[in-house]
Design a protein around this motif. Sequence first.
Motif, short mmCIF file in Angstrom:
data_model
loop_
_atom_site.label_atom_id
_atom_site.label_comp_id
_atom_site.label_asym_id
_atom_site.label_seq_id
_atom_site.Cartn_x
_atom_site.Cartn_y
_atom_site.Cartn_z
N ILE A 224 0.87 -1.17 0.00
CA ILE A 224 0.00 0.00 0.00
C ILE A 224 0.91 1.22 0.00
O ILE A 224 1.80 1.34 0.85
CB ILE A 224 -0.91 0.06 1.25
CG1 ILE A 224 -1.71 -1.24 1.40
CG2 ILE A 224 -1.84 1.27 1.18
CD1 ILE A 224 -2.78 -1.45 0.37
N LEU A 260 -1.25 10.00 -8.11
CA LEU A 260 -2.49 9.29 -7.80
C LEU A 260 -3.34 9.13 -9.06
O LEU A 260 -3.89 8.05 -9.31
CB LEU A 260 -3.28 10.06 -6.73
CG LEU A 260 -4.63 9.46 -6.33
CD1 LEU A 260 -4.45 8.12 -5.63
CD2 LEU A 260 -5.40 10.42 -5.42
N GLY A 263 -1.98 6.37 -11.15
CA GLY A 263 -1.97 5.04 -10.56
C GLY A 263 -0.68 4.63 -9.88
O GLY A 263 -0.50 3.45 -9.57
N ASP A 266 -1.60 4.76 -4.06
CA ASP A 266 -2.94 4.23 -3.80
C ASP A 266 -3.88 5.26 -3.18
O ASP A 266 -5.09 5.21 -3.41
CB ASP A 266 -2.84 3.01 -2.88
CG ASP A 266 -2.10 1.86 -3.54
OD1 ASP A 266 -2.54 1.42 -4.60
OD2 ASP A 266 -1.07 1.44 -2.99
N MET A 267 -3.33 6.16 -2.38
CA MET A 267 -4.19 7.16 -1.75
C MET A 267 -3.36 8.34 -1.25
O MET A 267 -2.16 8.22 -1.02
CB MET A 267 -4.97 6.54 -0.58
CG MET A 267 -4.12 6.03 0.54
SD MET A 267 -5.10 5.23 1.87
CE MET A 267 -5.34 3.60 1.15
#
Length: 287
Positions: A224, A260, A263, A266-267
């Motif tokens: 992540i 972001l 891609g 992730d956040m």
Amino acid sequence: MDQLFKERNKELKDFSSWLKRDKKKQKKEIPDNVFRQCDRCKTSVPVFSLEENDYVCPNCHYHFKMSAPQRIQQLVDEKTFKEYYTRLKTVNYENFPEYDEKLDKAKKASGLNEAVVCGTGKINGIKTMICVMDSHFMMGSMGKVVGEKITRSVEHARKRHYPLVIVCTSGGARMQEGIDSLMQMAKVSAALKRFSNDGGLYISILTNPTTGGVSASFAMLGDIIIAEPEALIGFAGKRVIQNTIKQELPDDFQSAEFLLDKGFVDMIVERKELKKVVSDILKMHGG
């Protein structure tokens, strides 16, 4: 007449001396480090207000750079952090000119022995292996000791079955250590591969700036990947890329928001929400 001029000059000198004394008094009444100027909106913000707001400008929401101890205090439960590998210290084996002086200056400025602090701690009760880089130590550059400390942390997390969190901020590999600094990219990446093969969870947190060899290796290998708002994230500088490909790049190129959208992360998480988001991810993955 001459006597009158002498008396007048004396009065002016006395008044000037009084003004200087008054200015010195005023300066003493406002100690250092009471206010900090925001790099974006240029507002002077009281330090106590910044501390209460996790070093985010209350006026424009600009995220100030944080030291490793400040970041650990924000992320880790109180009195649960235990630092590892404190005896590892950088030695100027290559006899690079002025490197020793720069290391001493960085140690005094940051209060750290190197550009990363590693250890274990609890994040909302979940035991975690944590590495936090610090841009106040030679711009968070990665040399042999930084690479070794992170590699040992990854191996420790693998053996103890701890989740791993690395907070990244760096200007890249440390040029004073030559090829040895670049080797750390492969060394840490190989350790992360072993950690992943054993089912370990790795959360990478990208802060401003995360560039160079760190962004080209372990920073972008997280299961992540979280970024802070408007963090600069990339490998080479924008001007270098533009001159190489002979094309204009977007204004927000290499920002967290741009990555972001493409891609690569992730956040994006506001700093005040970061601890909760990380602990929620740890819980979802069996923490």
